[in-house]
Design an enzyme around this catalytic site. Structure first.
Site, PDB file in Angstrom:
ATOM      1  N   LYS A 170       7.360  -6.212  -8.246  1.00 45.10           N
ATOM      2  CA  LYS A 170       6.365  -6.446  -8.991  1.00 45.10           C
ATOM      3  C   LYS A 170       6.266  -5.787 -10.870  1.00 45.10           C
ATOM      4  O   LYS A 170       6.215  -6.783 -11.396  1.00 45.10           O
ATOM      5  CB  LYS A 170       4.892  -5.396  -8.405  1.00 45.10           C
ATOM      6  CG  LYS A 170       3.489  -5.802  -8.713  1.00 45.10           C
ATOM      7  CD  LYS A 170       2.900  -5.197  -8.246  1.00 45.10           C
ATOM      8  CE  LYS A 170       1.285  -5.461  -8.902  1.00 45.10           C
ATOM      9  NZ  LYS A 170       0.070  -4.555  -7.698  1.00 45.10           N
ATOM     10  N   GLU A 230      15.233   2.031  -8.380  1.00 46.82           N
ATOM     11  CA  GLU A 230      16.421   1.333  -7.160  1.00 46.82           C
ATOM     12  C   GLU A 230      16.295   0.239  -7.569  1.00 46.82           C
ATOM     13  O   GLU A 230      16.916  -0.180  -7.650  1.00 46.82           O
ATOM     14  CB  GLU A 230      15.495   1.793  -6.429  1.00 46.82           C
ATOM     15  CG  GLU A 230      14.967   3.653  -6.430  1.00 46.82           C
ATOM     16  CD  GLU A 230      14.226   4.178  -6.985  1.00 46.82           C
ATOM     17  OE1 GLU A 230      13.359   3.562  -7.189  1.00 46.82           O
ATOM     18  OE2 GLU A 230      13.532   5.115  -6.653  1.00 46.82           O
ATOM     19  N   GLY A 279       0.943  -3.300  -3.925  1.00 48.20           N
ATOM     20  CA  GLY A 279       3.149  -3.898  -3.339  1.00 48.20           C
ATOM     21  C   GLY A 279       2.823  -3.380  -2.074  1.00 48.20           C
ATOM     22  O   GLY A 279       3.114  -3.928  -0.967  1.00 48.20           O
ATOM     23  N   ARG A 280       1.830  -2.404  -0.837  1.00 45.71           N
ATOM     24  CA  ARG A 280       2.013  -2.447   0.784  1.00 45.71           C
ATOM     25  C   ARG A 280       1.657  -2.987   0.980  1.00 45.71           C
ATOM     26  O   ARG A 280       1.229  -3.180   2.326  1.00 45.71           O
ATOM     27  CB  ARG A 280       1.669  -0.948   0.605  1.00 45.71           C
ATOM     28  CG  ARG A 280       0.294  -0.130   0.210  1.00 45.71           C
ATOM     29  CD  ARG A 280      -0.009   1.427   0.378  1.00 45.71           C
ATOM     30  NE  ARG A 280      -0.736   1.796   0.073  1.00 45.71           N
ATOM     31  CZ  ARG A 280      -0.911   2.195  -1.395  1.00 45.71           C
ATOM     32  NH1 ARG A 280       0.464   1.623  -2.152  1.00 45.71           N
ATOM     33  NH2 ARG A 280      -1.709   2.757  -2.011  1.00 45.71           N
ATOM     34  N   GLU A 289       0.494   6.116   2.636  1.00 46.32           N
ATOM     35  CA  GLU A 289       0.468   5.863   0.638  1.00 46.32           C
ATOM     36  C   GLU A 289      -0.704   5.268   0.122  1.00 46.32           C
ATOM     37  O   GLU A 289      -1.823   5.940  -0.860  1.00 46.32           O
ATOM     38  CB  GLU A 289       1.340   5.162   0.932  1.00 46.32           C
ATOM     39  CG  GLU A 289       1.313   5.055  -1.267  1.00 46.32           C
ATOM     40  CD  GLU A 289       2.953   3.993  -1.799  1.00 46.32           C
ATOM     41  OE1 GLU A 289       3.024   3.150  -0.711  1.00 46.32           O
ATOM     42  OE2 GLU A 289       3.429   4.841  -2.669  1.00 46.32           O
ATOM     43  N   HIS A 317      12.884   8.968  25.604  1.00 45.72           N
ATOM     44  CA  HIS A 317      13.956   9.355  26.341  1.00 45.72           C
ATOM     45  C   HIS A 317      14.349  10.548  24.963  1.00 45.72           C
ATOM     46  O   HIS A 317      15.142  11.034  24.628  1.00 45.72           O
ATOM     47  CB  HIS A 317      15.366   8.599  26.249  1.00 45.72           C
ATOM     48  CG  HIS A 317      14.765   7.660  27.618  1.00 45.72           C
ATOM     49  ND1 HIS A 317      15.485   8.315  29.219  1.00 45.72           N
ATOM     50  CD2 HIS A 317      13.790   6.761  27.724  1.00 45.72           C
ATOM     51  CE1 HIS A 317      15.083   6.809  29.778  1.00 45.72           C
ATOM     52  NE2 HIS A 317      14.260   6.109  28.696  1.00 45.72           N
ATOM     53  N   LYS A 334       9.060  11.051  -9.262  1.00 44.28           N
ATOM     54  CA  LYS A 334       9.842  10.143 -10.346  1.00 44.28           C
ATOM     55  C   LYS A 334      10.019  10.928 -11.318  1.00 44.28           C
ATOM     56  O   LYS A 334      11.008  10.878 -12.343  1.00 44.28           O
ATOM     57  CB  LYS A 334       9.177   8.729 -10.149  1.00 44.28           C
ATOM     58  CG  LYS A 334       8.949   8.148  -8.730  1.00 44.28           C
ATOM     59  CD  LYS A 334       8.790   6.603  -9.393  1.00 44.28           C
ATOM     60  CE  LYS A 334       7.692   6.309  -8.017  1.00 44.28           C
ATOM     61  NZ  LYS A 334       7.157   4.833  -8.952  1.00 44.28           N
TER      62      LYS A 334
HETATM   63  C1  G6Q Z   1       3.464   0.319  -2.905  1.00 49.62           C
HETATM   64  C2  G6Q Z   1       3.702   0.808  -4.321  1.00 49.62           C
HETATM   65  C3  G6Q Z   1       4.915   0.997  -4.063  1.00 49.62           C
HETATM   66  C4  G6Q Z   1       5.404   0.081  -4.721  1.00 49.62           C
HETATM   67  C5  G6Q Z   1       7.335   0.212  -5.374  1.00 49.62           C
HETATM   68  C6  G6Q Z   1       8.151  -1.143  -5.744  1.00 49.62           C
HETATM   69  O1  G6Q Z   1       1.939   0.330  -2.767  1.00 49.62           O
HETATM   70  O2  G6Q Z   1       3.498   0.319  -5.598  1.00 49.62           O
HETATM   71  O3  G6Q Z   1       6.251   1.310  -3.082  1.00 49.62           O
HETATM   72  O4  G6Q Z   1       5.817  -1.582  -4.075  1.00 49.62           O
HETATM   73  O5  G6Q Z   1       7.295   1.289  -5.712  1.00 49.62           O
HETATM   74  O6  G6Q Z   1       7.308  -1.565  -7.104  1.00 49.62           O
HETATM   75  P1  G6Q Z   1       7.885  -2.630  -7.476  1.00 49.62           P
HETATM   76  O7  G6Q Z   1       7.679  -3.628  -6.976  1.00 49.62           O
HETATM   77  O8  G6Q Z   1       7.005  -2.858  -9.093  1.00 49.62           O
HETATM   78  O9  G6Q Z   1       9.577  -2.681  -8.015  1.00 49.62           O
END
Ligand code: G6Q
Length: 537
Positions: free
Chosen positions: A207, A213, A268-269, A354, A385, A505
């Site tokens: 996003k 990462e 994001g989620r 989250e 199991h 972070k």
């Molecule tokens: C989700 C969070 C988080 C996000 C990641 C990736 O709700 O905001 O998990 O999706 O940190 O972020 P980017 O899509 O900006 O790389």
């Protein structure tokens, strides 16, 4: 009293009621009421939702619905759907529901109807997906794409991975899919070790397009590609981006014609049904992706319009509040009896934890009650199991969600019968257990009796459906999304920000140069200093 939750009339009534019912067993509840299974069941949206094996009475539900009304849940649901900026800490609307709004409908954000924008992106995704799937999109050396690698993390990874695994049955088997998320170089290395760069397409899903990462993995991917293809122009044929940040996408060298956008009102989620689902669409094709969206939308409509008494996500959310805040059960297991849903618990961990792992109210006051549960799980019967021992006989009570389907996508004689028999049996065992007398009557020697007793009275829900389809997956995900929101409203917290992921972070960014420069003086606590020194070697 903070945001008034624990001082409210509905809460007080629930506290009194809790004292009266907390020790009533499910054995008693079932024996006293032959219609219980029918009364605490909803069959809607193709989902048979059995919540009769919960430690509730009819009065419990009446009081929980009263709590929901007192907390203004109906208005809060309407506020979310209408694009009100309910994510107040980030001043954003929360409109994942607009991502699956049918063409022609209207959802306004700041005076602008966003539905045409959503469909424009979906159409662009469809054209792209078709060209890859038909082998028309060629790599830099003229070969068709055979491998798709999604690079993303958190919300830009967990949804795509989960949906790919869940819908693999419907996927185009000539394409191989890989997902790289971890900054651990082993993740990237293993994902590409058997791939040819000439036939590989990277989807950089981010996003913000600034996530450490993802950008590190994307740069490594570009190097991996160019080491073989040795021409910067190859990047445009082998990289596409899913992002809201056009400037950074262009700076990376990706042609913005091959960028698929979304908006700040998609968390994001909550984004697997946005362009973040591009890898899913590539796998299952546009038609199936639209069916997935339709499933989401059907559940949105159910959540928005069904009365609380017949509303699956509302009831799920309220049951969670009942357990977390009154019984003190702080963990929730999700147990899909469907192997394709193997990543569903991991996906739900992010969605639920989250979102509702929060300690302050919307006004910033410390809550004086418990919020979000710990979600976890594995597919049945594998879990049986391993950790089911604790679910049956441990000292913590863990409410369980069982998810199952009548029809297997791969019919192999008796497998499905055995699978579903196990799912049904687990709920029965948890609820009713086995008393010391029953154990003794089986002739078990006295010293072993306590070890073989199952106290029972352990709650569970069953979500039973006909068959796992793209539409059903959409419904399941939306169902949990809305249960999360229901709880967020009851607790008066913001389920849509994630400030708790920031501090670690920021500290990592400070430690990175300290690891790279051995001479840099360290000013952390002694433990942290020594850990850095150990890494420095
Ligand atoms: C989700 C969070 C988080 C996000 C990641 C990736 O709700 O905001 O998990 O999706 O940190 O972020 P980017 O899509 O900006 O790389």
């Amino acid at each position: 009293m903070k945001n008034g939750l624990t001082g409210s009339a509905a809460w007080k009534s629930l506290e009194n009621h809790f004292r009266a019912v907390k020790d009533i067993s499910l054995r008693t509840l079932f024996s006293e009421d032959p219609s219980r299974a029918e009364r605490f069941r909803i069959q809607d949206e193709g989902i048979y939702f059995d919540y009769s094996k919960h430690r509730i009475t009819s009065e419990t539900m009446v009081l929980l619905f009263a709590l929901a009304r007192e907390r203004g849940l109906g208005k809060r649901i309407a506020a979310m759907f209408s694009g009100e900026k309910i994510n107040i800490t980030e001043n954003r609307a929360v409109l994942h529901t607009a991502l699956r709004a049918p063409k022609g409908s209207t959802v306004m954000v700041d005076g602008h109807n966003v539905v045409p924008d959503v469909h424009q992106v979906l159409e662009k995704m469809s054209r792209f997906a078709n060209s890859i799937r038909r082998g028309e999109w060629k790599g830099f050396t003229g070969k068709p794409i055979k491998n798709i690698v999604n690079i993303g993390i958190g919300g830009s990874d967990l949804g795509p991975v989960m949906a790919y695994e869940a819908l693999k049955f419907y996927s185009h088997r000539d394409l191989a899919f890989r997902f790289v998320s971890n900054i651990d170089g082993n993740d990237f290395s293993e994902a590409v070790q058997d791939l040819s760069p000439e036939e590989t397409l990277f989807i950089v899903s981010s996003k913000t397009f600034t996530t450490l990462e993802t950008m590190t993995n994307a740069r490594t991917a570009r190097k991996w590609l160019l080491d073989k293809l040795a021409d910067d122009k190859a990047v445009a044929r082998h990289f596409v981006a899913v992002s809201t940040n056009e400037k950074e996408v262009a700076a990376f060298g990706i042609d913005t014609a091959n960028m698929f956008g979304f908006w700040d009102w998609v968390g994001g989620r909550y984004s697997l049904d946005s362009a973040i689902g591009l890898s899913t669409m590539l796998a299952i094709g546009p038609d199936n992706f639209y069916l997935l969206l339709d499933g989401f939308h059907q559940m949105d409509e159910h959540f928005r319009s069904a009365p609380f008494e017949r509303n699956i996500p509302v009831i799920m959310g309220l049951l969670g509040v009942w357990y977390i805040d009154f019984f003190g059960f702080s963990s929730q297991a999700v147990l899909p009896y469907e192997n394709y849903l193997k990543r569903f618990p991991a996906y739900l961990q992010q969605l639920t934890m989250e979102s509702n792992g929060k300690q302050v109210t919307l006004d910033g006051d410390r809550v004086d009650y418990n919020t979000g549960a710990i979600y976890w799980g594995e597919p049945g019967t594998n879990g049986q199991h391993s950790f089911y021992q604790m679910i049956h006989q441990g000292t913590s009570i863990i409410p369980c969600d069982f998810i199952g389907f009548r029809t297997s996508l791969n019919h192999l004689a008796l497998h499905q019968d055995y699978l579903i028999a196990n799912m049904i049996a687990q709920g029965e065992a948890l609820a009713f257990g086995k008393s010391a007398n029953e154990v003794k009557n089986e002739g078990v020697p006295g010293s072993l009796v306590p070890h073989k007793v199952f106290e029972g009275n352990r709650p569970s829900s069953v979500f039973f459906m006909e068959k796992l389809t793209p539409g059903k997956l959409g419904k399941l995900v939306a169902m949990y999304e809305h249960a999360v929101y229901t709880q967020g409203v009851i607790w008066g917290i913001n389920p849509f920000d994630q400030m708790g992921v920031e501090l670690g972070k920021v500290l990592a960014m400070k430690i990175i140069p300290e690891l790279l420069d051995r001479d840099r003086p360290l000013q952390h606590d002694t433990s942290t200093n020594e850990l850095i020194n150990f890494y420095r070697g």
